[in-house]
Design a protein around this motif. Structure first.
Motif, PDB file in Angstrom:
ATOM      1  N   SER A  91      -0.375  14.805  -9.923  1.00 16.27           N
ATOM      2  CA  SER A  91      -0.201  15.434  -8.608  1.00 16.27           C
ATOM      3  C   SER A  91      -0.938  14.622  -7.539  1.00 16.27           C
ATOM      4  O   SER A  91      -1.922  13.937  -7.838  1.00 16.27           O
ATOM      5  N   PRO A  92      -0.486  14.728  -6.280  1.00 23.86           N
ATOM      6  CA  PRO A  92      -1.220  14.069  -5.184  1.00 23.86           C
ATOM      7  C   PRO A  92      -2.664  14.551  -5.101  1.00 23.86           C
ATOM      8  O   PRO A  92      -3.562  13.781  -4.766  1.00 23.86           O
ATOM      9  N   ARG A  93      -2.884  15.806  -5.442  1.00 20.10           N
ATOM     10  CA  ARG A  93      -4.252  16.337  -5.429  1.00 20.10           C
ATOM     11  C   ARG A  93      -5.143  15.607  -6.424  1.00 20.10           C
ATOM     12  O   ARG A  93      -6.321  15.359  -6.163  1.00 20.10           O
ATOM     13  N   THR A  94      -4.582  15.276  -7.581  1.00 19.71           N
ATOM     14  CA  THR A  94      -5.346  14.539  -8.593  1.00 19.71           C
ATOM     15  C   THR A  94      -5.714  13.154  -8.075  1.00 19.71           C
ATOM     16  O   THR A  94      -6.857  12.707  -8.229  1.00 19.71           O
ATOM     17  N   VAL A  95      -4.772  12.485  -7.436  1.00 16.14           N
ATOM     18  CA  VAL A  95      -5.044  11.159  -6.869  1.00 16.14           C
ATOM     19  C   VAL A  95      -6.163  11.256  -5.832  1.00 16.14           C
ATOM     20  O   VAL A  95      -7.103  10.449  -5.851  1.00 16.14           O
ATOM     21  N   LEU A  96      -6.100  12.221  -4.952  1.00 20.47           N
ATOM     22  CA  LEU A  96      -7.137  12.374  -3.924  1.00 20.47           C
ATOM     23  C   LEU A  96      -8.481  12.749  -4.541  1.00 20.47           C
ATOM     24  O   LEU A  96      -9.535  12.295  -4.081  1.00 20.47           O
ATOM     25  N   TYR A  97      -8.463  13.551  -5.593  1.00 23.56           N
ATOM     26  CA  TYR A  97      -9.687  13.913  -6.300  1.00 23.56           C
ATOM     27  C   TYR A  97     -10.335  12.681  -6.913  1.00 23.56           C
ATOM     28  O   TYR A  97     -11.532  12.460  -6.785  1.00 23.56           O
ATOM     29  N   TRP A  98      -9.525  11.869  -7.588  1.00 27.33           N
ATOM     30  CA  TRP A  98     -10.053  10.636  -8.185  1.00 27.33           C
ATOM     31  C   TRP A  98     -10.629   9.722  -7.110  1.00 27.33           C
ATOM     32  O   TRP A  98     -11.671   9.107  -7.310  1.00 27.33           O
ATOM     33  N   VAL A 107      -5.982   9.240   7.080  1.00 22.32           N
ATOM     34  CA  VAL A 107      -5.046   8.289   6.466  1.00 22.32           C
ATOM     35  C   VAL A 107      -5.734   7.596   5.295  1.00 22.32           C
ATOM     36  O   VAL A 107      -6.788   6.990   5.449  1.00 22.32           O
ATOM     37  N   ILE A 108      -5.124   7.716   4.120  1.00 21.85           N
ATOM     38  CA  ILE A 108      -5.637   7.066   2.917  1.00 21.85           C
ATOM     39  C   ILE A 108      -4.484   6.331   2.274  1.00 21.85           C
ATOM     40  O   ILE A 108      -3.405   6.897   2.082  1.00 21.85           O
ATOM     41  N   ARG A 109      -4.702   5.062   1.949  1.00 23.57           N
ATOM     42  CA  ARG A 109      -3.678   4.261   1.290  1.00 23.57           C
ATOM     43  C   ARG A 109      -4.288   3.584   0.070  1.00 23.57           C
ATOM     44  O   ARG A 109      -5.474   3.245   0.048  1.00 23.57           O
ATOM     45  N   PHE A 110      -3.445   3.397  -0.926  1.00 24.38           N
ATOM     46  CA  PHE A 110      -3.871   2.820  -2.196  1.00 24.38           C
ATOM     47  C   PHE A 110      -3.065   1.566  -2.502  1.00 24.38           C
ATOM     48  O   PHE A 110      -1.883   1.497  -2.182  1.00 24.38           O
ATOM     49  N   ASP A 111      -3.703   0.608  -3.160  1.00 25.12           N
ATOM     50  CA  ASP A 111      -3.007  -0.563  -3.686  1.00 25.12           C
ATOM     51  C   ASP A 111      -2.757  -0.258  -5.164  1.00 25.12           C
ATOM     52  O   ASP A 111      -3.709  -0.187  -5.955  1.00 25.12           O
ATOM     53  N   VAL A 150      -5.450   0.235  -8.395  1.00 23.15           N
ATOM     54  CA  VAL A 150      -5.595   1.536  -9.066  1.00 23.15           C
ATOM     55  C   VAL A 150      -5.335   1.382 -10.560  1.00 23.15           C
ATOM     56  O   VAL A 150      -6.096   1.893 -11.389  1.00 23.15           O
ATOM     57  N   PHE A 151      -4.271   0.654 -10.932  1.00 16.92           N
ATOM     58  CA  PHE A 151      -3.977   0.435 -12.354  1.00 16.92           C
ATOM     59  C   PHE A 151      -5.149  -0.246 -13.050  1.00 16.92           C
ATOM     60  O   PHE A 151      -5.533   0.128 -14.160  1.00 16.92           O
ATOM     61  N   GLU A 152      -5.713  -1.252 -12.402  1.00 19.01           N
ATOM     62  CA  GLU A 152      -6.847  -1.972 -12.988  1.00 19.01           C
ATOM     63  C   GLU A 152      -8.034  -1.035 -13.189  1.00 19.01           C
ATOM     64  O   GLU A 152      -8.689  -1.063 -14.234  1.00 19.01           O
ATOM     65  N   ALA A 153      -8.319  -0.204 -12.198  1.00 17.90           N
ATOM     66  CA  ALA A 153      -9.438   0.737 -12.309  1.00 17.90           C
ATOM     67  C   ALA A 153      -9.204   1.727 -13.447  1.00 17.90           C
ATOM     68  O   ALA A 153     -10.122   2.034 -14.209  1.00 17.90           O
ATOM     69  N   LEU A 178       0.822  -1.197   0.000  1.00 18.80           N
ATOM     70  CA  LEU A 178       0.000   0.000   0.000  1.00 18.80           C
ATOM     71  C   LEU A 178       0.862   1.256   0.000  1.00 18.80           C
ATOM     72  O   LEU A 178       1.914   1.295   0.625  1.00 18.80           O
ATOM     73  N   VAL A 179       0.388   2.278  -0.724  1.00 10.71           N
ATOM     74  CA  VAL A 179       1.128   3.534  -0.821  1.00 10.71           C
ATOM     75  C   VAL A 179       0.202   4.697  -0.506  1.00 10.71           C
ATOM     76  O   VAL A 179      -1.019   4.594  -0.638  1.00 10.71           O
ATOM     77  N   ASP A 180       0.796   5.815  -0.100  1.00 11.33           N
ATOM     78  CA  ASP A 180       0.004   7.008   0.167  1.00 11.33           C
ATOM     79  C   ASP A 180      -0.242   7.769  -1.137  1.00 11.33           C
ATOM     80  O   ASP A 180       0.226   7.377  -2.214  1.00 11.33           O
ATOM     81  N   ALA A 181      -0.985   8.867  -1.049  1.00 14.91           N
ATOM     82  CA  ALA A 181      -1.356   9.623  -2.250  1.00 14.91           C
ATOM     83  C   ALA A 181      -0.135  10.190  -2.957  1.00 14.91           C
ATOM     84  O   ALA A 181      -0.090  10.210  -4.195  1.00 14.91           O
TER      85      ALA A 181
END
Length: 77
Positions: A32-39, A54-58, A62-65, A19-22
Motif C-alpha cells: 500500500s502507499p501507506r506502507t511506502v510512506l511508513y518505510w 511532495v515525496i518522490r522515490f527512485d 529503493v530496490f537496493e535498500a 522518480l515516482v510518487d508513493a
C-alpha cells in the motif's frame, strides 16, 4: 538527495523521469502507499526528493535498500 534536473550519465535519462510518487512505488512493490510512506518515515527506504508534502522515490535506490534489509540478508546466506 538528487538535484532537480540532473542527468544520469549511465543511461542518458533525466533523473526526474525515473522518480515516482508513493502510489506508483507501492504498485511496483505490491504494497500500500501507506506502507511506502511508513518505510520512508522510518528511513527504511531512501527518499529522492522531499519538498513539503511532495515525496518522490527512485525505484532503483529503493530496490537496493530493500535487498540490503536484515531479513533479505539472512535469506541470502
Amino acid at each position: 538527495m538528487i538535484p532537480l534536473g540532473a542527468s544520469d550519465p549511465m543511461n542518458n535519462q533525466s533523473i526526474e523521469t525515473r522518480l515516482v510518487d508513493a502510489a506508483r512505488m507501492a504498485a511496483i512493490l505490491s504494497v500500500s502507499p501507506r506502507t511506502v510512506l511508513y518505510w520512508a518515515e522510518r528511513d527504511e527506504i531512501p527518499v529522492a526528493i522531499r519538498k513539503g508534502r511532495v515525496i518522490r522515490f527512485d525505484p532503483e535506490e529503493v530496490f537496493e535498500a530493500l535487498r540490503n534489509t536484515p531479513l533479505n540478508r539472512e535469506e541470502g546466506q
